[in-house]
Design a protein around this motif. Structure first.
Motif, PDB file in Angstrom:
ATOM      1  N   UNK A 161       0.847  -1.200   0.000  1.00 13.54           N
ATOM      2  CA  UNK A 161       0.000   0.000   0.000  1.00 13.54           C
ATOM      3  C   UNK A 161       0.878   1.244   0.000  1.00 13.54           C
ATOM      4  N   UNK A 162       0.296   2.397  -0.362  1.00 18.58           N
ATOM      5  CA  UNK A 162       1.124   3.586  -0.600  1.00 18.58           C
ATOM      6  C   UNK A 162       1.896   4.036   0.641  1.00 18.58           C
ATOM      7  N   UNK A 163       1.316   3.942   1.832  1.00 19.94           N
ATOM      8  CA  UNK A 163       2.017   4.388   3.038  1.00 19.94           C
ATOM      9  C   UNK A 163       3.237   3.514   3.311  1.00 19.94           C
ATOM     10  N   UNK A 164       3.063   2.186   3.192  1.00 20.72           N
ATOM     11  CA  UNK A 164       4.182   1.269   3.409  1.00 20.72           C
ATOM     12  C   UNK A 164       5.222   1.428   2.305  1.00 20.72           C
ATOM     13  N   UNK A 165       4.760   1.576   1.064  1.00 19.57           N
ATOM     14  CA  UNK A 165       5.692   1.756  -0.048  1.00 19.57           C
ATOM     15  C   UNK A 165       6.532   3.005   0.162  1.00 19.57           C
ATOM     16  N   UNK A 166       5.903   4.092   0.607  1.00 18.63           N
ATOM     17  CA  UNK A 166       6.649   5.326   0.827  1.00 18.63           C
ATOM     18  C   UNK A 166       7.682   5.162   1.936  1.00 18.63           C
ATOM     19  N   UNK A 167       7.331   4.436   3.001  1.00 18.97           N
ATOM     20  CA  UNK A 167       8.275   4.274   4.109  1.00 18.97           C
ATOM     21  C   UNK A 167       9.480   3.439   3.687  1.00 18.97           C
ATOM     22  N   UNK A 168       9.249   2.367   2.917  1.00 21.06           N
ATOM     23  CA  UNK A 168      10.353   1.520   2.448  1.00 21.06           C
ATOM     24  C   UNK A 168      11.262   2.303   1.507  1.00 21.06           C
ATOM     25  N   UNK A 169      10.653   3.041   0.563  1.00 15.59           N
ATOM     26  CA  UNK A 169      11.439   3.826  -0.381  1.00 15.59           C
ATOM     27  C   UNK A 169      12.218   4.928   0.321  1.00 15.59           C
ATOM     28  N   UNK A 170      11.601   5.554   1.302  1.00 14.21           N
ATOM     29  CA  UNK A 170      12.266   6.654   2.009  1.00 14.21           C
ATOM     30  C   UNK A 170      13.523   6.181   2.721  1.00 14.21           C
ATOM     31  N   UNK A 171      13.424   5.070   3.437  1.00 15.78           N
ATOM     32  CA  UNK A 171      14.596   4.555   4.131  1.00 15.78           C
ATOM     33  C   UNK A 171      15.669   4.107   3.138  1.00 15.78           C
ATOM     34  N   UNK A 172      15.242   3.407   2.098  1.00 15.82           N
ATOM     35  CA  UNK A 172      16.199   2.949   1.096  1.00 15.82           C
ATOM     36  C   UNK A 172      16.905   4.097   0.409  1.00 15.82           C
ATOM     37  N   UNK A 173      16.142   5.119   0.006  1.00 14.79           N
ATOM     38  CA  UNK A 173      16.733   6.239  -0.712  1.00 14.79           C
ATOM     39  C   UNK A 173      17.638   7.077   0.188  1.00 14.79           C
ATOM     40  N   UNK A 174      17.264   7.210   1.458  1.00 13.04           N
ATOM     41  CA  UNK A 174      18.076   8.025   2.356  1.00 13.04           C
ATOM     42  C   UNK A 174      19.495   7.456   2.471  1.00 13.04           C
ATOM     43  N   UNK A 175      19.592   6.172   2.803  1.00 15.44           N
ATOM     44  CA  UNK A 175      20.914   5.578   2.963  1.00 15.44           C
ATOM     45  C   UNK A 175      21.612   5.388   1.618  1.00 15.44           C
ATOM     46  N   UNK A 176      20.842   5.056   0.594  1.00 13.52           N
ATOM     47  CA  UNK A 176      21.436   4.894  -0.729  1.00 13.52           C
ATOM     48  C   UNK A 176      22.037   6.183  -1.253  1.00 13.52           C
ATOM     49  N   UNK A 177      21.370   7.316  -0.989  1.00  6.71           N
ATOM     50  CA  UNK A 177      21.879   8.604  -1.453  1.00  6.71           C
ATOM     51  C   UNK A 177      23.148   9.004  -0.717  1.00  6.71           C
ATOM     52  N   UNK A 178      23.213   8.713   0.579  1.00  5.46           N
ATOM     53  CA  UNK A 178      24.435   8.997   1.326  1.00  5.46           C
ATOM     54  C   UNK A 178      25.618   8.245   0.717  1.00  5.46           C
ATOM     55  N   UNK A 179      25.429   6.962   0.450  1.00  6.40           N
ATOM     56  CA  UNK A 179      26.493   6.159  -0.164  1.00  6.40           C
ATOM     57  C   UNK A 179      26.828   6.688  -1.553  1.00  6.40           C
ATOM     58  N   UNK A 180      25.801   7.060  -2.316  1.00  9.03           N
ATOM     59  CA  UNK A 180      26.006   7.590  -3.663  1.00  9.03           C
ATOM     60  C   UNK A 180      26.915   8.806  -3.655  1.00  9.03           C
ATOM     61  N   UNK A 181      26.682   9.726  -2.751  1.00  9.22           N
ATOM     62  CA  UNK A 181      27.506  10.930  -2.686  1.00  9.22           C
ATOM     63  C   UNK A 181      28.929  10.620  -2.240  1.00  9.22           C
ATOM     64  N   UNK A 182      29.081   9.695  -1.305  1.00 11.41           N
ATOM     65  CA  UNK A 182      30.425   9.317  -0.869  1.00 11.41           C
ATOM     66  C   UNK A 182      31.228   8.694  -2.010  1.00 11.41           C
ATOM     67  N   UNK A 183      30.572   7.843  -2.788  1.00 13.47           N
ATOM     68  CA  UNK A 183      31.266   7.190  -3.900  1.00 13.47           C
ATOM     69  C   UNK A 183      31.582   8.203  -5.001  1.00 13.47           C
ATOM     70  N   UNK A 184      30.628   9.083  -5.323  1.00 11.32           N
ATOM     71  CA  UNK A 184      30.882  10.111  -6.339  1.00 11.32           C
ATOM     72  C   UNK A 184      32.056  10.997  -5.929  1.00 11.32           C
ATOM     73  N   UNK A 185      32.128  11.346  -4.632  1.00 11.63           N
ATOM     74  CA  UNK A 185      33.233  12.179  -4.148  1.00 11.63           C
ATOM     75  C   UNK A 185      34.564  11.457  -4.310  1.00 11.63           C
ATOM     76  N   UNK A 186      34.585  10.164  -4.002  1.00  8.89           N
ATOM     77  CA  UNK A 186      35.812   9.382  -4.132  1.00  8.89           C
ATOM     78  C   UNK A 186      36.262   9.297  -5.587  1.00  8.89           C
ATOM     79  N   UNK A 187      35.306   9.267  -6.509  1.00  8.34           N
ATOM     80  CA  UNK A 187      35.621   9.162  -7.930  1.00  8.34           C
ATOM     81  C   UNK A 187      35.923  10.522  -8.561  1.00  8.34           C
ATOM     82  N   UNK A 188      35.839  11.592  -7.772  1.00 10.45           N
ATOM     83  CA  UNK A 188      36.135  12.925  -8.282  1.00 10.45           C
ATOM     84  C   UNK A 188      35.016  13.552  -9.083  1.00 10.45           C
TER      85      UNK A 188
END
Length: 242
Positions: A161-188
């Protein structure tokens, strides 16, 4: 003018994310790559979406699913590490067409079969494995083209359902984005100038995420998802065919 355009794109993306739990990176990047070089846009968008992810995580902290959310977060984070290597080395033209392709898949999903499940399946090993696998593949896509975690979006939209889907996506995107920025920074791929540009979009992001979160409880999600898909259709075709 550049800051104004970035703010408008960020506002539209943040509003979409506040409503559905996703869309910030997709909408923002789709609008900006029509005006600015691909390799400049994707790292900026990666920094930009950290703000709506953080705000939405706070707003939805009482709705978080601590069984499914960490699985999505771990899978996305691992996939992003792999996909970021592709952004650093593959030709920009190939990546631009790849972005157009994955956005078209999202558009097709929203227009042709907008799902509205009312209950979630019971947690199980099989369901966890499916969620983790979709998250991993989605992370590779996000790392390479910056946005559009299509497999994960399809999975959660068909299963939760939309509420559960939003909560799963929010947690996934939050941590995934942090890792994404760290990796992009390492790659210049990140720079101080890009960081300042991302910081300048905070007003648009904040307004968009607050409006979207309010609309989440008032607007029919199917109607909004289809409208958003129509908005993205033309830019996606231009990315793919130009």
């Amino acid at each position: 003018m550049q800051i104004v355009l970035f703010n408008l794109a960020a506002l539209a993306g943040a509003c979409a994310q506040g409503l559905t739990g996703f869309g910030s990176g997709t909408v923002t990047a789709t609008l900006l790559v029509m005006l600015f070089p691909f390799r400049e846009v994707i790292p900026v968008v990666a920094m930009v979406v950290m703000v709506p992810n953080l705000i939405l995580a706070w707003l939805t902290r009482h709705e978080m699913d601590w069984r499914r959310g960490p699985i999505a977060a771990l899978g996305l984070s691992a996939g992003v590490v792999i996909g970021a290597q592709l952004l650093a080395f593959l030709p920009a033209e190939l990546l631009r067409r790849g972005l157009g392709s994955v956005i078209l898949v999202y558009v097709a999903l929203m227009l042709w079969r907008t799902p509205t499940p009312s209950t979630a399946p019971p947690t199980s090993t099989a369901e966890g494995a499916a969620l983790g696998g979709c998250s991993l593949v989605s992370g590779v896509i996000v790392g390479a083209v910056g946005v559009s975690p299509i497999p994960l979006l399809i999975y959660v939209s068909l299963r939760y359902p939309k509420a559960l889907a939003r909560s799963v996506l929010t947690m996934g995107f939050f941590f995934g984005t942090v890792v994404q920025n760290l990796v992009y920074a390492q790659l210049g791929l990140l720079s101080g100038e890009l960081a300042l540009m991302a910081l300048a979009t905070v007003p648009g992001i904040t307004l968009g995420i607050l409006v979207g979160n309010r609309l989440h409880y008032r607007v029919n999600q199917k109607t909004f998802a289809r409208a958003l898909a129509l908005i993205l259709l033309l830019p996606a075709l231009r990315l793919l065919l130009a």
